[in-house]
Design an enzyme around this catalytic site. Structure first.
Site, short mmCIF file in Angstrom:
data_model
loop_
_atom_site.label_atom_id
_atom_site.label_comp_id
_atom_site.label_asym_id
_atom_site.label_seq_id
_atom_site.Cartn_x
_atom_site.Cartn_y
_atom_site.Cartn_z
N ASP A 211 -7.22 18.98 -14.33
CA ASP A 211 -7.50 17.62 -14.82
C ASP A 211 -7.09 17.61 -16.29
O ASP A 211 -7.75 18.20 -17.14
CB ASP A 211 -8.99 17.33 -14.64
CG ASP A 211 -9.37 15.91 -15.11
OD1 ASP A 211 -8.64 15.34 -15.94
OD2 ASP A 211 -10.41 15.41 -14.64
N LYS B 45 -8.02 6.67 -19.65
CA LYS B 45 -8.30 7.22 -20.98
C LYS B 45 -7.05 7.16 -21.85
O LYS B 45 -6.59 6.09 -22.16
CB LYS B 45 -8.85 8.65 -20.82
CG LYS B 45 -9.90 8.78 -19.70
CD LYS B 45 -11.18 8.01 -19.94
CE LYS B 45 -12.10 7.90 -18.72
NZ LYS B 45 -12.42 9.15 -18.05
N ARG C 56 0.86 -1.19 0.00
CA ARG C 56 0.00 0.00 0.00
C ARG C 56 0.89 1.24 0.00
O ARG C 56 0.63 2.21 -0.69
CB ARG C 56 -0.96 0.02 1.21
CG ARG C 56 -1.71 1.35 1.30
CD ARG C 56 -2.88 1.41 2.26
NE ARG C 56 -2.83 0.49 3.36
CZ ARG C 56 -2.04 0.62 4.44
NH1 ARG C 56 -1.23 1.64 4.56
NH2 ARG C 56 -2.07 -0.30 5.40
N TYR D 8 -16.18 16.75 -15.95
CA TYR D 8 -16.50 15.33 -15.92
C TYR D 8 -17.61 15.06 -14.89
O TYR D 8 -17.50 15.49 -13.74
CB TYR D 8 -15.23 14.54 -15.57
CG TYR D 8 -15.48 13.06 -15.50
CD1 TYR D 8 -15.82 12.34 -16.64
CD2 TYR D 8 -15.40 12.37 -14.30
CE1 TYR D 8 -16.07 10.98 -16.59
CE2 TYR D 8 -15.63 11.01 -14.24
CZ TYR D 8 -15.98 10.32 -15.38
OH TYR D 8 -16.22 8.97 -15.32
#
Ligand code: PLP
Length: 387
Positions: free
Chosen positions: A176, A201, A52, A104
Protein backbone atom coordinates in the site's frame (compact mmCIF):
# COMPACT_ATOMS: atom_id res chain seq x y z
CA UNK A 1 1.97 10.95 -26.17
CA UNK A 2 3.20 8.32 -28.62
CA UNK A 3 6.52 7.37 -27.07
CA UNK A 4 6.89 7.40 -23.30
CA UNK A 5 10.09 5.39 -23.15
CA UNK A 6 12.69 6.80 -20.80
CA UNK A 7 10.62 9.73 -19.61
CA UNK A 8 11.12 10.88 -16.04
CA UNK A 9 8.36 10.73 -13.46
CA UNK A 10 7.76 14.50 -13.47
CA UNK A 11 6.86 14.19 -17.16
CA UNK A 12 4.88 10.97 -16.70
CA UNK A 13 2.62 12.62 -14.09
CA UNK A 14 1.41 14.90 -16.89
CA UNK A 15 1.54 12.63 -19.92
CA UNK A 16 1.62 9.05 -18.60
CA UNK A 17 -0.98 6.96 -20.38
CA UNK A 18 -2.65 10.02 -21.81
CA UNK A 19 -2.87 11.31 -25.35
CA UNK A 20 -5.12 13.98 -26.85
CA UNK A 21 -8.63 12.58 -27.32
CA UNK A 22 -8.77 10.76 -30.68
CA UNK A 23 -12.34 11.97 -31.37
CA UNK A 24 -11.79 15.73 -30.88
CA UNK A 25 -8.14 16.42 -30.12
CA UNK A 26 -9.10 17.60 -26.60
CA UNK A 27 -5.83 17.85 -24.64
CA UNK A 28 -7.50 16.96 -21.34
CA UNK A 29 -9.04 13.49 -21.25
CA UNK A 30 -12.81 14.05 -21.63
CA UNK A 31 -15.23 12.83 -18.97
CA UNK A 32 -16.96 10.01 -20.82
CA UNK A 33 -20.19 10.15 -18.84
CA UNK A 34 -21.76 7.15 -20.55
CA UNK A 35 -22.79 3.68 -19.49
CA UNK A 36 -22.77 2.10 -22.94
CA UNK A 37 -21.25 2.41 -26.44
CA UNK A 38 -22.75 2.11 -29.92
CA UNK A 39 -21.61 -1.03 -31.72
CA UNK A 40 -21.08 -0.81 -35.47
CA UNK A 41 -22.19 -4.38 -36.12
CA UNK A 42 -22.50 -7.58 -34.13
CA UNK A 43 -19.20 -8.03 -32.36
CA UNK A 44 -17.68 -4.85 -33.84
CA UNK A 45 -16.89 -2.01 -31.44
CA UNK A 46 -14.19 0.55 -30.66
CA UNK A 47 -12.91 -1.35 -27.63
CA UNK A 48 -15.65 -0.31 -25.25
CA UNK A 49 -18.99 -2.08 -24.69
CA UNK A 50 -20.18 -1.22 -21.19
CA UNK A 51 -18.69 1.15 -18.61
CA UNK A 52 -18.33 -1.35 -15.76
CA UNK A 53 -15.96 -3.26 -18.01
CA UNK A 54 -14.19 -0.21 -19.43
CA UNK A 55 -14.58 3.55 -19.82
CA UNK A 56 -12.08 5.76 -21.70
CA UNK A 57 -11.66 8.26 -18.82
CA UNK A 58 -10.98 5.40 -16.42
CA UNK A 59 -8.64 3.77 -18.94
CA UNK A 60 -6.52 6.94 -19.05
CA UNK A 61 -6.24 6.92 -15.25
CA UNK A 62 -5.43 3.20 -15.19
CA UNK A 63 -2.65 3.74 -17.72
CA UNK A 64 -1.41 6.75 -15.78
CA UNK A 65 -0.89 4.84 -12.52
CA UNK A 66 0.80 2.00 -14.41
CA UNK A 67 3.17 4.51 -16.04
CA UNK A 68 3.99 6.14 -12.70
CA UNK A 69 4.66 2.91 -10.81
CA UNK A 70 6.32 1.03 -13.66
CA UNK A 71 3.42 -1.45 -13.96
CA UNK A 72 2.10 -3.11 -17.08
CA UNK A 73 -1.55 -2.52 -16.16
CA UNK A 74 -3.60 -0.41 -13.79
CA UNK A 75 -7.08 -0.75 -12.33
CA UNK A 76 -9.27 1.93 -10.77
CA UNK A 77 -11.90 1.37 -8.06
CA UNK A 78 -14.52 3.38 -6.21
CA UNK A 79 -12.29 3.72 -3.13
CA UNK A 80 -8.98 2.55 -1.70
CA UNK A 81 -10.83 -0.05 0.34
CA UNK A 82 -12.59 -1.33 -2.79
CA UNK A 83 -9.10 -1.87 -4.23
CA UNK A 84 -8.08 -3.71 -1.03
CA UNK A 85 -11.23 -5.84 -1.40
CA UNK A 86 -10.33 -6.79 -4.98
CA UNK A 87 -6.88 -7.93 -3.83
CA UNK A 88 -8.41 -10.06 -1.04
CA UNK A 89 -10.55 -11.80 -3.64
CA UNK A 90 -7.38 -13.33 -5.11
CA UNK A 91 -7.40 -15.61 -2.04
CA UNK A 92 -9.33 -18.69 -0.95
CA UNK A 93 -10.56 -19.92 2.46
CA UNK A 94 -7.64 -21.23 4.49
CA UNK A 95 -5.08 -18.98 2.82
CA UNK A 96 -2.88 -17.03 5.22
CA UNK A 97 -1.83 -13.41 5.01
CA UNK A 98 0.95 -11.79 6.99
CA UNK A 99 0.25 -8.10 7.46
CA UNK A 100 2.01 -5.29 9.21
CA UNK A 101 0.37 -4.63 12.59
CA UNK A 102 0.58 -0.88 12.10
CA UNK A 103 -1.68 -0.28 9.14
CA UNK A 104 -4.59 1.78 7.96
CA UNK A 105 -7.52 1.14 10.32
CA UNK A 106 -9.98 0.54 7.49
CA UNK A 107 -7.79 -2.18 5.97
CA UNK A 108 -7.51 -3.80 9.40
CA UNK A 109 -11.29 -3.66 9.80
CA UNK A 110 -11.87 -5.25 6.38
CA UNK A 111 -9.35 -8.02 7.09
CA UNK A 112 -10.65 -8.91 10.56
CA UNK A 113 -14.36 -8.09 10.36
CA UNK A 114 -15.10 -9.13 6.79
CA UNK A 115 -12.51 -11.56 5.47
CA UNK A 116 -11.88 -13.61 8.61
CA UNK A 117 -15.54 -14.65 8.23
CA UNK A 118 -14.67 -15.96 4.76
CA UNK A 119 -11.94 -18.17 6.16
CA UNK A 120 -8.88 -16.03 5.45
CA UNK A 121 -6.30 -16.15 8.23
CA UNK A 122 -4.38 -12.98 9.10
CA UNK A 123 -1.20 -12.67 11.14
CA UNK A 124 -0.38 -9.12 12.24
CA UNK A 125 3.19 -8.37 13.14
CA UNK A 126 5.78 -5.61 13.27
CA UNK A 127 7.77 -5.75 10.04
CA UNK A 128 10.71 -3.47 10.77
CA UNK A 129 12.55 -6.71 11.52
CA UNK A 130 12.08 -9.16 8.58
CA UNK A 131 12.68 -12.16 10.87
CA UNK A 132 9.29 -11.44 12.54
CA UNK A 133 7.70 -12.13 9.18
CA UNK A 134 9.88 -15.12 8.39
CA UNK A 135 8.72 -16.78 11.63
CA UNK A 136 5.07 -16.64 10.56
CA UNK A 137 5.57 -18.06 7.08
CA UNK A 138 4.17 -21.53 6.42
CA UNK A 139 2.90 -23.51 3.43
CA UNK A 140 -0.46 -21.67 3.62
CA UNK A 141 1.09 -18.21 3.36
CA UNK A 142 -0.18 -16.65 0.15
CA UNK A 143 0.27 -12.93 0.68
CA UNK A 144 2.38 -10.42 2.57
CA UNK A 145 0.77 -7.02 3.11
CA UNK A 146 3.00 -4.01 3.65
CA UNK A 147 2.39 -0.35 4.26
CA UNK A 148 5.52 1.80 4.45
CA UNK A 149 5.87 4.35 5.93
CA UNK A 150 3.24 2.92 8.29
CA UNK A 151 0.17 4.77 9.42
CA UNK A 152 0.40 6.52 11.83
CA UNK A 153 3.70 5.45 13.48
CA UNK A 154 5.88 6.15 10.43
CA UNK A 155 7.78 2.87 10.74
CA UNK A 156 9.78 1.84 7.71
CA UNK A 157 9.58 -1.64 6.22
CA UNK A 158 12.25 -2.92 3.84
CA UNK A 159 10.26 -3.64 0.66
CA UNK A 160 13.03 -5.59 -1.10
CA UNK A 161 13.52 -7.80 1.97
CA UNK A 162 9.75 -8.46 2.17
CA UNK A 163 9.64 -9.33 -1.54
CA UNK A 164 12.39 -11.83 -0.89
CA UNK A 165 10.52 -13.43 2.05
CA UNK A 166 7.27 -13.53 0.06
CA UNK A 167 8.76 -15.04 -3.07
CA UNK A 168 10.71 -17.70 -1.20
CA UNK A 169 7.37 -18.68 0.38
CA UNK A 170 5.61 -18.75 -3.00
CA UNK A 171 3.47 -15.80 -1.85
CA UNK A 172 2.87 -12.38 -3.36
CA UNK A 173 3.84 -9.04 -1.88
CA UNK A 174 1.27 -6.24 -1.83
CA UNK A 175 2.45 -2.73 -0.94
CA UNK A 176 0.00 0.00 0.00
CA UNK A 177 1.97 2.97 -1.36
CA UNK A 178 -0.57 5.62 -0.37
CA UNK A 179 1.77 7.49 2.01
CA UNK A 180 4.85 7.62 -0.20
CA UNK A 181 3.32 7.94 -3.69
CA UNK A 182 5.35 6.83 -6.75
CA UNK A 183 7.26 10.12 -6.54
CA UNK A 184 8.98 8.98 -3.34
CA UNK A 185 8.90 5.19 -3.66
CA UNK A 186 8.31 2.64 -6.45
CA UNK A 187 7.59 -0.76 -4.86
CA UNK A 188 7.33 -2.72 -8.15
CA UNK A 189 10.97 -1.81 -8.86
CA UNK A 190 11.84 -3.25 -5.42
CA UNK A 191 10.12 -6.58 -6.10
CA UNK A 192 6.49 -5.99 -5.01
CA UNK A 193 3.81 -7.80 -7.03
CA UNK A 194 0.90 -5.40 -6.51
CA UNK A 195 0.92 -1.72 -5.56
CA UNK A 196 -2.20 -0.19 -4.04
CA UNK A 197 -3.18 3.45 -3.60
CA UNK A 198 -5.93 5.25 -1.89
CA UNK A 199 -5.90 7.97 -4.57
CA UNK A 200 -8.22 9.82 -2.19
CA UNK A 201 -4.99 11.02 -0.58
CA UNK A 202 -1.89 12.35 -2.38
CA UNK A 203 -2.68 11.26 -5.94
CA UNK A 204 -6.01 13.11 -6.04
CA UNK A 205 -4.39 15.64 -3.75
CA UNK A 206 -7.26 18.09 -3.37
CA UNK A 207 -9.58 16.29 -0.95
CA UNK A 208 -12.36 16.22 -3.52
CA UNK A 209 -12.51 12.57 -4.59
CA UNK A 210 -12.58 9.05 -3.08
CA UNK A 211 -10.85 6.51 -5.34
CA UNK A 212 -8.58 3.47 -5.26
CA UNK A 213 -5.91 2.20 -7.66
CA UNK A 214 -3.96 -1.00 -8.24
CA UNK A 215 -1.03 -1.61 -10.52
CA UNK A 216 1.11 -4.65 -11.21
CA UNK A 217 3.71 -5.98 -13.67
CA UNK A 218 2.63 -9.60 -13.87
CA UNK A 219 0.16 -10.24 -16.69
CA UNK A 220 -1.55 -13.21 -14.97
CA UNK A 221 -2.21 -11.12 -11.85
CA UNK A 222 -3.41 -8.21 -13.99
CA UNK A 223 -5.80 -10.49 -15.86
CA UNK A 224 -7.25 -11.99 -12.69
CA UNK A 225 -7.66 -8.60 -10.99
CA UNK A 226 -9.27 -7.13 -14.11
CA UNK A 227 -11.67 -10.09 -14.07
CA UNK A 228 -12.46 -9.40 -10.39
CA UNK A 229 -12.93 -5.68 -11.10
CA UNK A 230 -15.48 -6.43 -13.81
CA UNK A 231 -17.16 -9.32 -11.97
CA UNK A 232 -17.55 -7.52 -8.65
CA UNK A 233 -18.03 -4.07 -10.14
CA UNK A 234 -16.50 -1.74 -7.54
CA UNK A 235 -15.33 0.68 -10.23
CA UNK A 236 -14.97 4.47 -10.02
CA UNK A 237 -17.08 6.77 -12.15
CA UNK A 238 -15.62 8.84 -15.02
CA UNK A 239 -15.90 12.17 -13.16
CA UNK A 240 -13.82 10.83 -10.27
CA UNK A 241 -11.32 9.33 -12.73
CA UNK A 242 -11.00 12.77 -14.35
CA UNK A 243 -10.48 14.54 -11.02
CA UNK A 244 -7.77 12.05 -10.05
CA UNK A 245 -6.02 12.45 -13.41
CA UNK A 246 -6.11 16.20 -12.94
CA UNK A 247 -4.66 15.81 -9.44
CA UNK A 248 -1.87 13.54 -10.65
CA UNK A 249 -0.67 16.19 -13.09
CA UNK A 250 0.71 18.26 -10.20
CA UNK A 251 1.78 15.32 -8.01
CA UNK A 252 5.50 15.83 -8.56
CA UNK A 253 5.47 19.55 -7.70
CA UNK A 254 3.11 19.03 -4.78
CA UNK A 255 5.29 16.29 -3.30
CA UNK A 256 8.33 18.55 -3.55
CA UNK A 257 6.55 21.14 -1.39
CA UNK A 258 5.07 18.53 1.00
CA UNK A 259 8.61 17.28 1.61
CA UNK A 260 10.07 20.76 2.03
CA UNK A 261 7.39 21.72 4.55
CA UNK A 262 7.66 18.29 6.20
CA UNK A 263 11.33 18.60 7.10
CA UNK A 264 10.85 22.08 8.57
CA UNK A 265 7.89 21.03 10.70
CA UNK A 266 9.50 17.79 11.86
CA UNK A 267 12.57 19.72 13.03
CA UNK A 268 10.47 22.40 14.68
CA UNK A 269 8.46 19.81 16.63
CA UNK A 270 11.56 17.86 17.65
CA UNK A 271 12.94 20.87 19.51
CA UNK A 272 9.65 21.99 21.04
CA UNK A 273 9.43 21.84 24.85
CA UNK A 274 5.75 20.75 24.74
CA UNK A 275 6.50 17.78 22.49
CA UNK A 276 7.64 14.41 23.81
CA UNK A 277 8.42 12.41 20.65
CA UNK A 278 8.29 12.97 16.91
CA UNK A 279 7.94 10.14 14.40
CA UNK A 280 9.30 11.01 10.97
CA UNK A 281 11.62 8.80 8.87
CA UNK A 282 13.83 11.70 7.79
CA UNK A 283 15.47 11.91 11.22
CA UNK A 284 18.88 10.24 11.28
CA UNK A 285 18.02 8.55 14.58
CA UNK A 286 14.75 7.10 13.25
CA UNK A 287 15.25 3.31 13.42
CA UNK A 288 14.20 2.93 9.76
CA UNK A 289 16.17 5.89 8.44
CA UNK A 290 18.82 3.89 6.57
CA UNK A 291 16.20 1.80 4.77
CA UNK A 292 14.10 4.89 4.06
CA UNK A 293 17.17 6.54 2.55
CA UNK A 294 17.71 3.49 0.37
CA UNK A 295 14.16 2.94 -0.88
CA UNK A 296 12.67 6.46 -0.83
CA UNK A 297 13.54 9.63 -2.74
CA UNK A 298 12.51 11.85 0.18
CA UNK A 299 10.62 11.61 3.48
CA UNK A 300 7.25 13.20 2.83
CA UNK A 301 4.90 15.36 4.82
CA UNK A 302 3.33 12.82 7.19
CA UNK A 303 4.50 13.39 10.76
CA UNK A 304 3.21 11.99 14.04
CA UNK A 305 4.08 13.33 17.48
CA UNK A 306 3.18 12.80 21.12
CA UNK A 307 2.44 15.80 23.31
CA UNK A 308 4.67 16.27 26.35
CA UNK A 309 2.47 14.68 29.05
CA UNK A 310 0.97 12.15 26.65
CA UNK A 311 -2.62 12.72 27.73
CA UNK A 312 -5.79 12.84 25.68
CA UNK A 313 -6.59 16.16 27.33
CA UNK A 314 -3.39 17.83 26.08
CA UNK A 315 -3.69 16.33 22.59
CA UNK A 316 -7.26 17.55 22.43
CA UNK A 317 -6.23 21.04 23.60
CA UNK A 318 -3.55 21.32 20.90
CA UNK A 319 -5.89 20.11 18.17
CA UNK A 320 -8.69 22.46 19.18
CA UNK A 321 -6.33 25.44 19.19
CA UNK A 322 -5.05 24.90 15.66
CA UNK A 323 -6.20 27.43 13.11
CA UNK A 324 -4.46 26.74 9.79
CA UNK A 325 -4.44 22.95 10.34
CA UNK A 326 -7.95 21.47 10.08
CA UNK A 327 -9.09 18.65 12.34
CA UNK A 328 -10.16 15.99 9.87
CA UNK A 329 -9.78 12.40 8.76
CA UNK A 330 -7.75 11.77 5.61
CA UNK A 331 -4.40 13.10 4.41
CA UNK A 332 -2.41 14.02 1.36
CA UNK A 333 -4.36 17.09 0.26
CA UNK A 334 -2.97 20.56 -0.44
CA UNK A 335 -4.35 21.70 2.92
CA UNK A 336 -2.76 20.74 6.23
CA UNK A 337 -4.78 18.39 8.43
CA UNK A 338 -4.38 17.21 12.00
CA UNK A 339 -5.86 13.97 13.23
CA UNK A 340 -6.07 11.96 16.44
CA UNK A 341 -5.49 8.32 15.42
CA UNK A 342 -6.69 6.75 18.69
CA UNK A 343 -10.17 8.23 18.35
CA UNK A 344 -10.39 8.71 14.58
CA UNK A 345 -8.63 6.64 11.89
CA UNK A 346 -7.61 3.83 14.26
CA UNK A 347 -10.67 3.70 16.52
CA UNK A 348 -11.59 0.37 14.88
CA UNK A 349 -8.39 -1.21 16.26
CA UNK A 350 -8.89 -2.49 19.83
CA UNK A 351 -7.15 -0.29 22.49
CA UNK A 352 -4.81 -3.12 23.58
CA UNK A 353 -3.73 -3.73 19.98
CA UNK A 354 -3.33 0.05 19.47
CA UNK A 355 -1.15 0.48 22.55
CA UNK A 356 1.19 -2.31 21.34
CA UNK A 357 2.00 -0.29 18.23
CA UNK A 358 2.43 3.06 20.03
CA UNK A 359 -0.90 4.67 19.12
CA UNK A 360 -1.30 6.33 22.51
CA UNK A 361 -3.91 8.93 23.50
CA UNK A 362 -1.40 11.78 23.23
CA UNK A 363 -0.49 10.99 19.63
CA UNK A 364 -1.34 13.54 16.93
CA UNK A 365 -0.86 12.85 13.23
CA UNK A 366 -0.18 15.69 10.84
CA UNK A 367 -0.63 15.70 7.11
CA UNK A 368 1.50 18.69 6.23
CA UNK A 369 0.01 20.51 3.27
CA UNK A 370 1.58 22.89 0.79
CA UNK A 371 0.79 26.19 2.53
CA UNK A 372 3.64 28.49 3.60
CA UNK A 373 5.67 26.61 6.22
CA UNK A 374 6.06 29.76 8.37
CA UNK A 375 2.31 29.90 8.88
CA UNK A 376 2.11 26.20 9.70
CA UNK A 377 4.91 26.46 12.26
CA UNK A 378 3.37 29.55 13.90
CA UNK A 379 0.04 27.72 14.08
CA UNK A 380 1.54 24.66 15.79
CA UNK A 381 3.59 26.83 18.16
CA UNK A 382 0.53 28.80 19.26
CA UNK A 383 -1.50 25.64 19.83
CA UNK A 384 1.28 23.82 21.71
CA UNK A 385 1.73 26.79 24.05
CA UNK A 386 -1.83 26.27 25.29
CA UNK A 387 -0.77 23.14 27.22
C1 PLP B 1 -7.21 6.05 3.21
C2 PLP B 1 -6.37 4.87 3.11
C3 PLP B 1 -6.89 3.68 2.59
C4 PLP B 1 -8.34 3.51 2.19
O1 PLP B 1 -8.68 4.31 1.11
P1 PLP B 1 -10.15 4.94 0.86
O2 PLP B 1 -9.99 5.66 -0.41
O3 PLP B 1 -10.46 5.81 2.04
O4 PLP B 1 -11.10 3.79 0.79
C5 PLP B 1 -6.02 2.60 2.47
N1 PLP B 1 -4.72 2.69 2.85
C6 PLP B 1 -4.20 3.83 3.35
C7 PLP B 1 -2.76 3.87 3.75
C8 PLP B 1 -5.00 4.95 3.49
O5 PLP B 1 -4.48 6.07 4.02
Amino acid sequence: MKDQNGLKIGTLTIHGGQSPDPASGAVMTPIYQTSTYAQEALGVNKGYEYSRTGNPTRTALEKSIAALEGGSAGLAFGSGLAAVDAVMKLLKPGDEIISTNDLYGGSYRQFTKVYEDFGLVFHFTGMSDPSNVEKRVNEKTKMIWVETPTNPMMNIIDIAAMADVAHRAGAILVVDNTFATPILQRPLDLGADIVLHSATKYLGGHSDVVLGLLTMKNDELAKRLKFIQNSVGAICGPMDAFLTLRGIKTLDVRMERHCKNGVRIAEFLKDHPKVDRVYWPGFEDHPGHEIAKKQMENYGGMISFVVKDGTLESASKVISNLNVFTLAESLGGVESLAGHPASMTHASIPPAERAKTGIVDGLIRLSVGIEDADDLIADLDRALKQI
